[in-house]
Design a protein around this motif. Structure first.
Motif, PDB file in Angstrom:
ATOM      1  N   THR A 189      10.135   0.672 -12.514  1.00 44.48           N
ATOM      2  CA  THR A 189      10.632   2.330 -12.194  1.00 44.48           C
ATOM      3  C   THR A 189      10.654   2.601 -10.738  1.00 44.48           C
ATOM      4  O   THR A 189      11.703   2.964 -10.119  1.00 44.48           O
ATOM      5  N   LEU A 190       9.466   2.327  -9.936  1.00 45.97           N
ATOM      6  CA  LEU A 190       9.519   2.279  -8.641  1.00 45.97           C
ATOM      7  C   LEU A 190      10.686   1.683  -7.837  1.00 45.97           C
ATOM      8  O   LEU A 190      11.390   2.044  -7.029  1.00 45.97           O
TER       9      LEU A 190
ATOM     10  N   ALA B  32       6.407   7.810  -5.159  1.00 50.34           N
ATOM     11  CA  ALA B  32       5.375   7.783  -4.174  1.00 50.34           C
ATOM     12  C   ALA B  32       4.115   7.746  -5.015  1.00 50.34           C
ATOM     13  O   ALA B  32       3.079   6.903  -4.679  1.00 50.34           O
ATOM     14  N   TRP B  33       3.812   8.513  -6.009  1.00 51.63           N
ATOM     15  CA  TRP B  33       2.784   8.463  -6.814  1.00 51.63           C
ATOM     16  C   TRP B  33       2.513   7.105  -7.317  1.00 51.63           C
ATOM     17  O   TRP B  33       1.626   6.404  -7.555  1.00 51.63           O
ATOM     18  N   ILE B  34       3.786   6.468  -7.762  1.00 49.97           N
ATOM     19  CA  ILE B  34       3.692   5.175  -8.393  1.00 49.97           C
ATOM     20  C   ILE B  34       3.299   3.794  -7.460  1.00 49.97           C
ATOM     21  O   ILE B  34       2.175   3.140  -7.491  1.00 49.97           O
ATOM     22  N   ALA B  35       3.623   4.159  -6.119  1.00 45.37           N
ATOM     23  CA  ALA B  35       3.232   3.272  -5.196  1.00 45.37           C
ATOM     24  C   ALA B  35       1.884   3.377  -5.094  1.00 45.37           C
ATOM     25  O   ALA B  35       1.376   2.185  -5.036  1.00 45.37           O
ATOM     26  N   ALA B  36       1.264   4.361  -4.975  1.00 44.46           N
ATOM     27  CA  ALA B  36      -0.285   4.830  -4.653  1.00 44.46           C
ATOM     28  C   ALA B  36      -0.928   4.056  -5.913  1.00 44.46           C
ATOM     29  O   ALA B  36      -1.793   3.327  -5.774  1.00 44.46           O
ATOM     30  N   ALA B  37      -0.417   4.488  -7.236  1.00 43.07           N
ATOM     31  CA  ALA B  37      -1.302   4.148  -8.420  1.00 43.07           C
ATOM     32  C   ALA B  37      -1.119   2.520  -8.665  1.00 43.07           C
ATOM     33  O   ALA B  37      -2.226   1.914  -8.751  1.00 43.07           O
ATOM     34  N   THR B  38      -0.039   1.901  -8.369  1.00 41.74           N
ATOM     35  CA  THR B  38       0.091   0.378  -8.580  1.00 41.74           C
ATOM     36  C   THR B  38      -0.868  -0.248  -7.477  1.00 41.74           C
ATOM     37  O   THR B  38      -1.405  -1.498  -7.651  1.00 41.74           O
ATOM     38  N   CYS B  39      -0.941   0.082  -6.241  1.00 36.51           N
ATOM     39  CA  CYS B  39      -1.724  -0.270  -5.244  1.00 36.51           C
ATOM     40  C   CYS B  39      -3.274  -0.480  -5.527  1.00 36.51           C
ATOM     41  O   CYS B  39      -3.809  -1.194  -5.413  1.00 36.51           O
ATOM     42  N   ILE B  40      -3.688   0.607  -6.340  1.00 31.20           N
ATOM     43  CA  ILE B  40      -5.063   0.713  -6.724  1.00 31.20           C
ATOM     44  C   ILE B  40      -5.361  -0.155  -7.986  1.00 31.20           C
ATOM     45  O   ILE B  40      -6.424  -0.553  -8.087  1.00 31.20           O
TER      46      ILE B  40
ATOM     47  N   ILE C 263       0.937  -1.255  -0.079  1.00 34.92           N
ATOM     48  CA  ILE C 263       0.069  -0.034  -0.057  1.00 34.92           C
ATOM     49  C   ILE C 263       0.722   1.246   0.148  1.00 34.92           C
ATOM     50  O   ILE C 263       1.699   1.506   0.940  1.00 34.92           O
ATOM     51  N   GLY C 264       0.701   2.041  -1.059  1.00 39.02           N
ATOM     52  CA  GLY C 264       1.484   3.302  -1.205  1.00 39.02           C
ATOM     53  C   GLY C 264       1.453   4.417  -0.026  1.00 39.02           C
ATOM     54  O   GLY C 264       2.717   4.785   0.072  1.00 39.02           O
ATOM     55  N   ASP C 265       0.263   4.775   0.262  1.00 41.05           N
ATOM     56  CA  ASP C 265       0.398   5.870   1.356  1.00 41.05           C
ATOM     57  C   ASP C 265       0.774   5.119   2.648  1.00 41.05           C
ATOM     58  O   ASP C 265       1.411   6.086   3.439  1.00 41.05           O
TER      59      ASP C 265
END
Length: 447
Positions: free
Chosen positions: A164-165, A285-293, A30-32
């Motif tokens: 990338t992350l 951080a944006w990628i981590a949140a995006a991949t989670c969703i 989970i990104g956040d």
């Protein structure tokens, strides 16, 4: 119906390779929880939060090892729902799947709102509370459309984003080592053992998405070979990657200067690499949140809904598969809508989403894991001949189920020691859900 129509007769198409599975596992973290709430973990535990998060990460690894046997033996989109139903009955199977799905929808709301806030960092001149909301809804909609286009499309996007992350976080950890000040690790436990244990649930929230991989069994080309490899290697990847990055972060910024107003990784990268470094880290951080969703909320939950609808546990329309893309489109649309509603709720009342509902997420997933682990133990004890023929078998049984249960008890202790009523409320809605399903399922049989 034709290939472009919708039907209940079609099955999802097997298109996922090992690397897709690996990316799904790493990206479902989970990104956040990593990029925003790690600041809260440091605030409550100080430098010892590194070990708190490691305990959370290893708890997930133990859980994965304990469940992989069933994933190999019974690769299915319903995953825990189907496994628990086989060994404990339909009502328990329904609860195992629906609680996992409910948790992911809540995560979609909280992470979706965080995604909008992370995006705002790139546009400091934009003012107004509606901008983060607009970004959140826009990206959630894009990710839903990607999922509708097909599992392989979503998995390919996930793979590129996760690579990338991984590169960004690895470079931060390696290059940032030279700027680590060991004085920042003193005192190690400024708030004692209570602070240390309080940070473990935050780490668990960050890492608990990896079990999502189990729902990919129906779309994995070679589940008996690639599922166990993907499950275990994705777990090892994020534990090593984020633990090392956490150490470097803590060594760059004194624990008492970390805030939860922005990603501490972005702040640390800004100190070491300047504005460009902060920009790249915020993109991570944006990628981590995006991949989670992308592959957590929308992919995994839709597969649970698909399986339960086909088994008569949920309305039939959720089990409809598009003839061309082989994806459960109706389920994806319902999840998209529910996520949007939660994002709107979080915009109006952040505490309801980030405190109460996020705690209920932890309860939902702990319950799902607990009964799924129990089903795994029953499988081991009662079907030894079937297990002996599997190409992958759980080592050192019953070590990993025991460690998994111990990890869950630690999480419950850290999460609800000072909020027993939150746990009680969770128990109430779980009981109501069980009674309602049991009642309607029995009524359905009688009819």
């Amino acid at each position: 119906m034709g290939n472009s129509g919708f039907t209940l007769d079609l099955q999802p198409k097997r298109t996922l390779t090992f690397w897709h599975i690996w990316a799904l596992g790493v990206g479902a973290v989970i990104g956040d929880g990593i990029f925003l709430l790690m600041g809260q973990g440091i605030a409550v535990a100080g430098p010892s939060s590194i070990f708190s998060y490691m305990i959370a990460g290893f708890s997930q690894l133990f859980l994965i090892i304990a469940l992989t046997e069933m994933a190999v033996a019974m690769p299915n989109a319903g995953a825990m729902s189907m496994w628990v139903e086989r060994f404990m009955g339909k009502s328990w199977g329904f609860l195992a799947g629906i609680t996992f799905a409910i948790g992911w929808i809540i995560a979609g709301g909280s992470v979706g709102l965080a995604l909008g806030k992370i995006t705002m960092w790139f546009f400091p001149n934009l003012t107004g509370n509606w901008w983060p909301l607009l970004f959140s809804i826009t990206f959630i909609t894009i990710f839903a459309l990607i999922n509708i286009l097909g599992a392989v499309v979503a998995a390919r996007v996930q793979l590129y984003l996760v690579i990338t992350l991984t590169i960004v976080m690895a470079l931060f950890a390696i290059i940032g080592l030279k700027d680590v000040d060991l004085a920042n690790f003193t005192p190690m436990m400024p708030y004692g053992l209570e602070g240390f244990f309080s940070a473990i649930p935050l780490g668990t929230y960050a890492y608990l998405g990896v079990v999502t991989l189990a729902t990919a069994g129906a779309e994995c080309i070679n589940p008996q070979r690639d599922l166990p490899r993907g499950l275990i290697w994705s777990s090892i990847t994020f534990i090593v990657l984020y633990s090392t990055a956490h150490f470097v972060l803590q060594g760059i910024i004194p624990w008492n200067e970390v805030t939860i107003d922005s990603s501490p990784f972005t702040v640390a990268a800004g100190k070491v690499f300047g504005v460009a470094g902060a920009f790249i880290m915020n993109f991570a951080a944006w990628i981590a949140a995006a991949t989670c969703i992308l592959m957590g909320t929308l992919y995994a939950t839709s597969r649970i809904f698909y399986h339960q609808a086909r088994e008569g546990m949920l309305p039939k329309f959720l089990g409809v598969v598009n003839g061309k893309t082989r994806t459960p489109v109706n389920a994806i649309i319902v999840i998209w809508a529910a996520t949007i509603v939660l994002i709107l709720i979080g915009q109006v009342n952040p505490d309801l989403l980030y405190v109460e509902l996020s705690n209920q997420l932890v309860i939902a997933w702990l319950f799902s894991w607990g009964i799924t682990l129990l089903a795994g133990v029953l499988y081991r004890l009662n079907h030894k001949e079937e297990i002996s023929k599997l190409p992958w078998q759980q080592p050192l049984f019953p070590l990993f189920p025991i460690l998994g249960f111990i990890g869950m008890l630690i999480i419950i202790y850290g999460s609800f020691l000072h909020s027993i009523m939150t746990l009680v409320r969770g128990g109430i809605w779980l009981t109501i859900l069980f009674i309602l399903f049991h009642f309607f399922n029995r009524k359905k049989k009688n009819n």
